[in-house]
Design a protein around this motif. Structure first.
Motif, mmCIF file in Angstrom:
data_model
loop_
_atom_site.group_PDB
_atom_site.id
_atom_site.type_symbol
_atom_site.label_atom_id
_atom_site.label_comp_id
_atom_site.label_asym_id
_atom_site.label_seq_id
_atom_site.Cartn_x
_atom_site.Cartn_y
_atom_site.Cartn_z
ATOM 1 N N ALA A 1 12.379 5.855 -3.728
ATOM 2 C CA ALA A 1 13.954 6.184 -3.223
ATOM 3 C C ALA A 1 14.466 7.364 -4.057
ATOM 4 C CB ALA A 1 14.673 4.947 -2.105
ATOM 5 N N GLN A 2 14.309 6.595 -5.075
ATOM 6 C CA GLN A 2 14.236 6.905 -6.875
ATOM 7 C C GLN A 2 13.999 7.731 -7.340
ATOM 8 O OE1 GLN A 2 17.526 3.766 -8.732
ATOM 9 N NE2 GLN A 2 16.229 2.357 -7.270
ATOM 10 N N VAL A 3 12.530 7.879 -7.230
ATOM 11 C CA VAL A 3 11.154 8.892 -8.162
ATOM 12 C C VAL A 3 12.020 10.337 -7.541
ATOM 13 C CG1 VAL A 3 9.243 9.871 -8.448
ATOM 14 C CG2 VAL A 3 10.403 7.580 -8.710
ATOM 15 N N PRO A 4 12.393 10.892 -8.593
ATOM 16 C CA PRO A 4 13.087 12.693 -8.150
ATOM 17 C C PRO A 4 11.411 12.955 -8.085
ATOM 18 C CG PRO A 4 12.700 12.547 -10.818
ATOM 19 C CD PRO A 4 12.597 10.625 -10.333
ATOM 20 N N LEU A 5 12.265 14.285 -6.690
ATOM 21 C CA LEU A 5 10.298 14.978 -5.871
ATOM 22 C C LEU A 5 9.246 15.109 -7.420
ATOM 23 C CD1 LEU A 5 12.861 15.727 -2.856
ATOM 24 C CD2 LEU A 5 10.915 13.866 -3.305
ATOM 25 N N ASP A 6 10.230 15.845 -7.864
ATOM 26 C CA ASP A 6 9.104 16.434 -8.474
ATOM 27 C C ASP A 6 8.278 15.428 -9.478
ATOM 28 O OD1 ASP A 6 10.672 16.052 -10.646
ATOM 29 O OD2 ASP A 6 11.080 18.124 -11.497
ATOM 30 N N ARG A 7 7.979 14.210 -9.449
ATOM 31 C CA ARG A 7 7.597 13.537 -10.006
ATOM 32 C C ARG A 7 6.887 12.381 -9.478
ATOM 33 N NH1 ARG A 7 8.429 12.292 -15.574
ATOM 34 N NH2 ARG A 7 9.053 14.077 -16.122
ATOM 35 N N LEU A 8 6.459 12.766 -7.518
ATOM 36 C CA LEU A 8 6.456 11.747 -7.383
ATOM 37 C C LEU A 8 4.661 12.319 -6.165
ATOM 38 C CD1 LEU A 8 7.173 9.393 -5.036
ATOM 39 C CD2 LEU A 8 7.492 11.063 -2.902
ATOM 40 N N LEU A 9 3.841 11.217 -6.360
ATOM 41 C CA LEU A 9 2.251 11.206 -5.502
ATOM 42 C C LEU A 9 2.295 10.344 -4.863
ATOM 43 C CD1 LEU A 9 1.189 12.424 -9.349
ATOM 44 C CD2 LEU A 9 0.961 13.705 -7.589
ATOM 45 N N ILE A 10 0.996 10.212 -4.260
ATOM 46 C CA ILE A 10 1.322 9.348 -3.345
ATOM 47 C C ILE A 10 -0.319 9.061 -3.083
ATOM 48 C CG2 ILE A 10 2.869 9.277 -1.027
ATOM 49 C CD1 ILE A 10 0.997 11.589 0.412
ATOM 50 N N GLU A 11 -1.279 7.944 -2.774
ATOM 51 C CA GLU A 11 -2.681 7.644 -2.766
ATOM 52 C C GLU A 11 -2.525 6.166 -1.869
ATOM 53 O OE1 GLU A 11 -3.516 4.091 -6.071
ATOM 54 O OE2 GLU A 11 -1.473 5.662 -7.153
ATOM 55 N N THR A 12 -3.962 5.673 -2.024
ATOM 56 C CA THR A 12 -4.965 4.592 -1.355
ATOM 57 C C THR A 12 -5.286 3.608 -2.080
ATOM 58 O OG1 THR A 12 -7.238 6.248 -1.175
ATOM 59 C CG2 THR A 12 -5.273 5.922 0.238
ATOM 60 N N ASP A 13 -6.335 4.146 -3.218
ATOM 61 C CA ASP A 13 -7.108 3.172 -3.960
ATOM 62 C C ASP A 13 -7.724 2.846 -3.039
ATOM 63 O OD1 ASP A 13 -7.722 1.987 -7.270
ATOM 64 O OD2 ASP A 13 -5.774 -0.161 -6.161
ATOM 65 N N SER A 14 -7.862 3.208 -2.039
ATOM 66 C CA SER A 14 -9.579 2.856 -1.339
ATOM 67 C C SER A 14 -10.461 1.794 -1.962
ATOM 68 C CB SER A 14 -9.383 2.991 0.191
ATOM 69 O OG SER A 14 -10.392 4.832 -0.393
ATOM 70 N N PRO A 15 -11.257 1.283 -1.422
ATOM 71 C CA PRO A 15 -10.800 0.962 -0.454
ATOM 72 C C PRO A 15 -10.245 -0.958 -0.548
ATOM 73 C CG PRO A 15 -12.871 -0.145 -1.866
ATOM 74 C CD PRO A 15 -12.188 0.822 -2.418
ATOM 75 N N TYR A 16 -9.394 -0.457 -1.179
ATOM 76 C CA TYR A 16 -8.214 -1.618 -1.731
ATOM 77 C C TYR A 16 -7.114 -1.430 -1.210
ATOM 78 C CZ TYR A 16 -12.328 -2.464 -4.915
ATOM 79 O OH TYR A 16 -13.389 -2.597 -6.016
ATOM 80 N N LEU A 17 -6.063 -2.602 -1.036
ATOM 81 C CA LEU A 17 -4.729 -1.870 -0.825
ATOM 82 C C LEU A 17 -4.131 -1.662 0.627
ATOM 83 C CD1 LEU A 17 -3.318 -0.990 -4.733
ATOM 84 C CD2 LEU A 17 -2.874 -3.927 -3.272
ATOM 85 N N THR A 18 -4.845 -1.742 1.455
ATOM 86 C CA THR A 18 -4.193 -0.709 2.453
ATOM 87 C C THR A 18 -3.546 -1.156 3.462
ATOM 88 O OG1 THR A 18 -6.816 -2.238 2.933
ATOM 89 C CG2 THR A 18 -5.763 -0.991 5.044
ATOM 90 N N PRO A 19 -2.794 0.204 3.997
ATOM 91 C CA PRO A 19 -1.440 0.252 4.615
ATOM 92 C C PRO A 19 -1.502 -0.418 5.830
ATOM 93 C CG PRO A 19 -2.699 2.205 4.477
ATOM 94 C CD PRO A 19 -3.354 0.991 3.816
ATOM 95 N N HIS A 20 -0.234 -0.697 6.357
ATOM 96 C CA HIS A 20 -0.165 -1.664 7.492
ATOM 97 C C HIS A 20 -0.031 -0.162 8.499
ATOM 98 C CE1 HIS A 20 1.902 -3.534 10.303
ATOM 99 N NE2 HIS A 20 2.667 -1.843 10.845
ATOM 100 N N PRO A 21 -0.948 -0.481 10.010
ATOM 101 C CA PRO A 21 -0.877 -1.826 10.290
ATOM 102 C C PRO A 21 -2.864 -2.245 10.115
ATOM 103 C CG PRO A 21 -1.070 0.210 12.051
ATOM 104 C CD PRO A 21 -1.085 1.164 10.384
ATOM 105 N N HIS A 22 -3.227 -1.569 8.690
ATOM 106 C CA HIS A 22 -4.815 -2.013 9.047
ATOM 107 C C HIS A 22 -4.979 -3.232 7.689
ATOM 108 C CE1 HIS A 22 -5.907 1.224 11.498
ATOM 109 N NE2 HIS A 22 -4.404 2.411 10.770
ATOM 110 N N ARG A 23 -3.922 -3.231 7.514
ATOM 111 C CA ARG A 23 -3.745 -4.854 6.007
ATOM 112 C C ARG A 23 -4.502 -5.681 6.214
ATOM 113 N NH1 ARG A 23 1.666 -7.112 3.750
ATOM 114 N NH2 ARG A 23 0.353 -7.873 1.474
ATOM 115 N N GLY A 24 -5.897 -5.475 5.443
ATOM 116 C CA GLY A 24 -6.603 -7.000 5.783
ATOM 117 C C GLY A 24 -8.109 -6.911 5.826
ATOM 118 N N LYS A 25 -8.195 -4.840 6.160
ATOM 119 C CA LYS A 25 -9.016 -4.703 6.394
ATOM 120 C C LYS A 25 -9.961 -3.813 5.849
ATOM 121 C CE LYS A 25 -8.299 -4.589 11.782
ATOM 122 N NZ LYS A 25 -8.177 -3.859 12.684
ATOM 123 N N ARG A 26 -10.524 -2.694 5.522
ATOM 124 C CA ARG A 26 -11.195 -2.022 4.391
ATOM 125 C C ARG A 26 -10.238 -0.484 4.463
ATOM 126 N NH1 ARG A 26 -16.427 1.642 4.474
ATOM 127 N NH2 ARG A 26 -14.893 2.465 6.167
#
Length: 255
Positions: free
Chosen positions: A191-216
């Protein structure tokens, strides 16, 4: 227009359906992917993916868990591969004090060597940090990593530490944990990171987001990370996707 800035599509978990996984990412609106090669086995396969798909790029480096296996010629090999037009960063590199697979002093040496290489060739770095916040910051400062900057991959630290990283020319990347109900700190930092420094990722096959948590995990799920990030920042998914993609383009020089 989504960009997954950190994934491991060359992992064995995708051997049975890799092409289908990549197609699902495209269908989900993912237009750019940065795949990670982090040791002697995964660097060549990451390069192969980058050469096969126009929208897949590669970051290559030596993971701290494998630091004990790195030879001087491996660093020379990485330097040579960084001349390839599809290699956009050195990483993931850093320190990992959770898994006791390489001595801390060896991790430190290999980390520093790769930062120096990045500075030599003018390439950003992708940082792996697990339970090593203080030492990561110390090494980045001592090695003047701000000269090249890079990505704090799957950030899990405090806002205070994030500010130190931002001051050293780093972007802050978030993955699946920002979708978890009880993941208070990552959401507060996002919520506080400046927008011009923000990135997103998956790190797949790890750290699966909700609602698939626990799966690949897989790259198409970066959309779930983007939706959570957009909600936290009070903006539309489209705007969040555009901003984070432009940030990736600016930092990594991807098309």
């Amino acid at each position: 227009m989504l960009t997954d800035t950190h994934t491991h599509l060359n992992a064995a978990q995708f051997d049975e359906d890799r092409e289908e996984v990549i197609q699902r990412a495209v269908d989900a609106g993912v237009t750019r992917i940065v795949n990670i090669g982090f040791n002697r086995e995964t660097i060549p396969t990451s390069m192969e993916l980058a050469e096969k798909y126009d929208f897949i790029y590669s970051a290559i480096g030596w993971h701290p868990q494998d630091a004990k296996d790195m030879r001087p010629e491996d660093l020379e090999w990485i330097e040579e591969l960084c001349k390839h037009e599809k290699v956009v960063a050195i990483g993931e590199i850093g320190l990992d004090y959770y898994w006791d697979t390489s001595p801390k002093e060896t991790q430190d040496r290999v980390f520093r060597e790769q930062i120096r290489l990045a500075k030599k060739i003018g390439m950003p770095i992708v940082i792996h940090n697990r339970d090593a916040h203080h030492d990561i910051i110390q090494v980045l400062r001592e090695e003047k990593a701000a000269e090249v900057g890079g990505i704090m991959h799957c950030y899990s630290g405090s806002w205070e530490t994030a500010k130190l990283c931002l001051d050293m020319n780093f972007y802050i990347s978030f993955g699946g944990p920002v979708t978890f109900k009880n993941a208070k700190q990552p959401k507060e930092v996002l919520a506080q990171v400046p927008l011009d420094r923000l990135l997103i990722e998956t790190d797949s096959p790890y750290l699966t987001p909700h609602p698939h948590r626990g799966k690949r995990n897989e790259s198409s799920y970066v959309r779930l990370v983007a939706e959570a990030a957009a909600e936290i920042r009070g903006m539309s998914l489209e705007e969040l996707a555009q901003i984070t993609t432009q940030n990736a383009i600016k930092l990594l020089g991807i098309r």
